[in-house]
Scaffold this motif. Structure first.
Motif, PDB file in Angstrom:
ATOM      1  N   THR A  27     -14.969  57.250  71.244  1.00  0.00           N
ATOM      2  CA  THR A  27     -16.214  57.044  70.498  1.00  0.00           C
ATOM      3  C   THR A  27     -17.251  56.321  71.352  1.00  0.00           C
ATOM      4  O   THR A  27     -18.410  56.748  71.448  1.00  0.00           O
ATOM      5  N   MET A  28     -16.835  55.210  71.972  1.00  0.00           N
ATOM      6  CA  MET A  28     -17.760  54.455  72.820  1.00  0.00           C
ATOM      7  C   MET A  28     -18.249  55.298  73.998  1.00  0.00           C
ATOM      8  O   MET A  28     -19.432  55.308  74.330  1.00  0.00           O
ATOM      9  N   ILE A  29     -17.332  56.027  74.620  1.00  0.00           N
ATOM     10  CA  ILE A  29     -17.691  56.824  75.793  1.00  0.00           C
ATOM     11  C   ILE A  29     -18.610  57.982  75.401  1.00  0.00           C
ATOM     12  O   ILE A  29     -19.615  58.247  76.072  1.00  0.00           O
ATOM     13  N   MET A 118      -9.035  68.271  71.082  1.00  0.00           N
ATOM     14  CA  MET A 118     -10.377  67.694  71.083  1.00  0.00           C
ATOM     15  C   MET A 118     -10.688  66.973  72.387  1.00  0.00           C
ATOM     16  O   MET A 118     -11.743  67.184  73.001  1.00  0.00           O
ATOM     17  N   ILE A 119      -9.784  66.103  72.823  1.00  0.00           N
ATOM     18  CA  ILE A 119     -10.076  65.313  74.020  1.00  0.00           C
ATOM     19  C   ILE A 119     -10.111  66.203  75.252  1.00  0.00           C
ATOM     20  O   ILE A 119     -10.848  65.921  76.212  1.00  0.00           O
ATOM     21  N   SER A 120      -9.356  67.306  75.247  1.00  0.00           N
ATOM     22  CA  SER A 120      -9.408  68.262  76.356  1.00  0.00           C
ATOM     23  C   SER A 120     -10.796  68.902  76.426  1.00  0.00           C
ATOM     24  O   SER A 120     -11.351  69.097  77.528  1.00  0.00           O
ATOM     25  N   GLU A 200     -16.628  59.691  82.910  1.00  0.00           N
ATOM     26  CA  GLU A 200     -15.655  60.790  82.859  1.00  0.00           C
ATOM     27  C   GLU A 200     -14.212  60.328  83.060  1.00  0.00           C
ATOM     28  O   GLU A 200     -13.314  60.672  82.274  1.00  0.00           O
ATOM     29  N   LEU A 201     -13.957  59.564  84.097  1.00  0.00           N
ATOM     30  CA  LEU A 201     -12.587  59.181  84.431  1.00  0.00           C
ATOM     31  C   LEU A 201     -11.878  58.421  83.304  1.00  0.00           C
ATOM     32  O   LEU A 201     -10.696  58.687  83.029  1.00  0.00           O
ATOM     33  N   PRO A 202     -12.557  57.478  82.622  1.00  0.00           N
ATOM     34  CA  PRO A 202     -11.872  56.763  81.525  1.00  0.00           C
ATOM     35  C   PRO A 202     -11.399  57.667  80.386  1.00  0.00           C
ATOM     36  O   PRO A 202     -10.526  57.273  79.613  1.00  0.00           O
ATOM     37  N   LEU A 203     -11.968  58.884  80.259  1.00  0.00           N
ATOM     38  CA  LEU A 203     -11.543  59.783  79.181  1.00  0.00           C
ATOM     39  C   LEU A 203     -10.103  60.263  79.349  1.00  0.00           C
ATOM     40  O   LEU A 203      -9.483  60.716  78.382  1.00  0.00           O
ATOM     41  N   TRP A 204      -9.554  60.157  80.553  1.00  0.00           N
ATOM     42  CA  TRP A 204      -8.179  60.605  80.760  1.00  0.00           C
ATOM     43  C   TRP A 204      -7.173  59.684  80.090  1.00  0.00           C
ATOM     44  O   TRP A 204      -6.056  60.104  79.774  1.00  0.00           O
TER      45      TRP A 204
END
Length: 460
Positions: A27-29, A118-120, A200-204
């Motif tokens: 959500t924050m990202i 979703m996260i993908s 981008e990287l923190p989404l992993w």
């Protein structure tokens, strides 16, 4: 339908922790990503990805552009919520009630499959700079699988299965604290990580958390309901029948007075969630905009304080559970929120926001108290149905809050951004008045000495 004995102390808490960390992070990202995309489009961010200094002078031409970016971001946050919330109104209700028949684990697995999808999609949008509307597809998929509300419904029904009447409020508080700790950790990690390495990287990490939740549920979490071995496809067929709706109908209509009590408490629960969800929807955009112009780490610190409310609530319930009624827990929590909203409405400096977050640290107490009241009003075989109804209320409250708060913020950001928090103050006062009548109507049933539903060990 009986609860299995011999459960360890830790059951669904890791799922609640990891799922809240997942939600906080994405959500924050995503909100910061949308703000960044519009900032770039309007020339408020340079080609290196660094934000220009926030315009503190209203006569500066960039000030109008910043207001436009805030309004556009708020509108897209609304779009994302609608894409996830609308389908989950039905799916979360069906999936939560389905758990009374097939057990709690299968509904949880369904939610995790949607979350992974979703996260993908989110990672693909960030990496390939795809159009923003692709994010809506991800939220739609997650909503169809039940969204976070269906996971909450199944987890709290699981806790109700393995706890006694006397220990239920504390067990719910522990579960809520797990959510709070996940929010604190997620907020801190997001703020620090985004500042150092971008969005981008923190989404992993949210992707890894969904995989963890899926594996934990599938292989490590014992089922809380004893039932005969049935194939997965036979259980799946039950989801697409009228049985879930029949269970809800019976719960509300078999005893007319109890049905009215349930709906009354559920309405209060809905209003409290409107306050909490609405705040969560606009606070990041509010902090990013003038005169605060917060960075990612500052947003993380503010979110950490808010998420810590669940931990503070656990301590409060542990100390006061046998000394205070449910009414006092709701009253204290709503007053805490109201004071916080007043400070936010007239905030001019960053320390005002930190103060508001600190004063609102008790905001999660009403949610836990009302959830416990609803669980104690129904029978053991109805826990899935009541939490399916709770999930429906959560979903509708999220949609209602998103539409109302984002619309108000978008229309008032140019002349008084704090208007949305003054509206929240009015809703808070209304909640206190309504709940005072509802509590008088339900307290006799809640205070009855109800026999134990099952021979559950106190150390479950």
């Amino acid at each position: 339908m009986q609860c299995c004995n011999g459960f360890p102390r830790v059951t669904v808490e890791p799922l609640l922790f990891s799922s809240m960390m997942f939600i906080t992070m994405y959500t924050m990202i995503s909100q910061q990503y949308i703000y960044k995309r519009f900032s770039f489009d309007y020339g408020l961010i340079n080609t290196t990805g660094k934000y220009n200094q926030c315009s503190l002078n209203s006569s500066d031409p960039r000030a109008q552009l910043e207001e436009k970016v805030s309004a556009e971001t708020s509108l897209w946050v609304l779009y994302l919520n609608v894409a996830g919330v609308v389908p989950s109104v039905i799916s979360a209700t069906l999936i939560g009630s389905w758990g009374d028949t097939v057990g709690r684990r299968k509904p949880m697995i369904s939610v995790y499959l949607g979350a992974v999808a979703m996260i993908s999609i989110y990672i693909s949008v960030f990496h390939f700079q795809l159009p923003l509307y692709v994010l809506l597809i991800g939220r739609l998929v997650c909503g169809l699988s039940g969204d976070f509300t269906a996971l909450l419904a199944s987890c709290f029904a699981y806790v109700a299965d393995v706890s006694s009447i006397q220990s239920r409020t504390i067990r719910f508080a522990v579960a809520e604290a797990s959510i709070g700790i996940g929010g604190v950790v997620g907020s801190y990690v997001t703020g620090a990580w985004v500042k150092q390495q971008g969005l981008e990287l923190p989404l992993w990490l949210p992707f890894a958390l969904t995989i963890f939740g899926f594996v934990y549920t599938l292989f490590l979490l014992p089922e809380s309901i004893q039932r005969d071995d049935v194939s997965f496809f036979q259980d799946l067929k039950k989801l697409f029948t009228c049985n879930p709706f029949v269970g809800l109908w019976r719960m509300l209509m078999l005893e007319a007075k109890r049905g009215k009590q349930l709906l009354s408490v559920l309405f209060c629960f809905f209003l409290v969630l409107v306050l909490y969800n609405g705040y969560s929807d606009v606070i990041v955009v509010y902090e990013l905009s003038p005169p605060f112009c917060w960075t990612s780490d500052q947003i993380g610190y503010g979110s950490m304080i808010t998420a810590g409310s669940f931990i503070v609530a656990l301590v409060a319930f542990k100390l006061l559970n046998n000394r205070c009624s449910d009414w006092w827990f709701v009253f204290i929590g709503v007053v805490s929120m109201t004071t916080s909203f007043l400070i936010l409405a007239f905030a001019k400096q960053s320390w005002n926001i930190y103060l508001a977050c600190s004063i609102g640290i008790l905001c999660s107490m009403p949610v836990t108290a009302l959830r416990s009241m609803l669980s104690r009003l129904v029978n053991p075989e109805e826990q899935g149905s009541i939490f399916a109804l709770v999930a429906c209320a959560q979903t509708i409250s999220q949609f209602s809050a998103s539409v109302m708060y984002n619309t108000i913020y978008k229309e008032t950001v140019a002349f008084f951004p704090g208007t949305v928090f003054l509206v929240a103050v009015g809703i808070s006062v209304f909640v206190l008045i309504i709940f005072s009548f509802v509590y008088k109507y339900t307290k006799d049933r809640l205070q009855l000495k109800i026999p134990e539903y099952s021979q559950v060990e106190e150390n479950c």
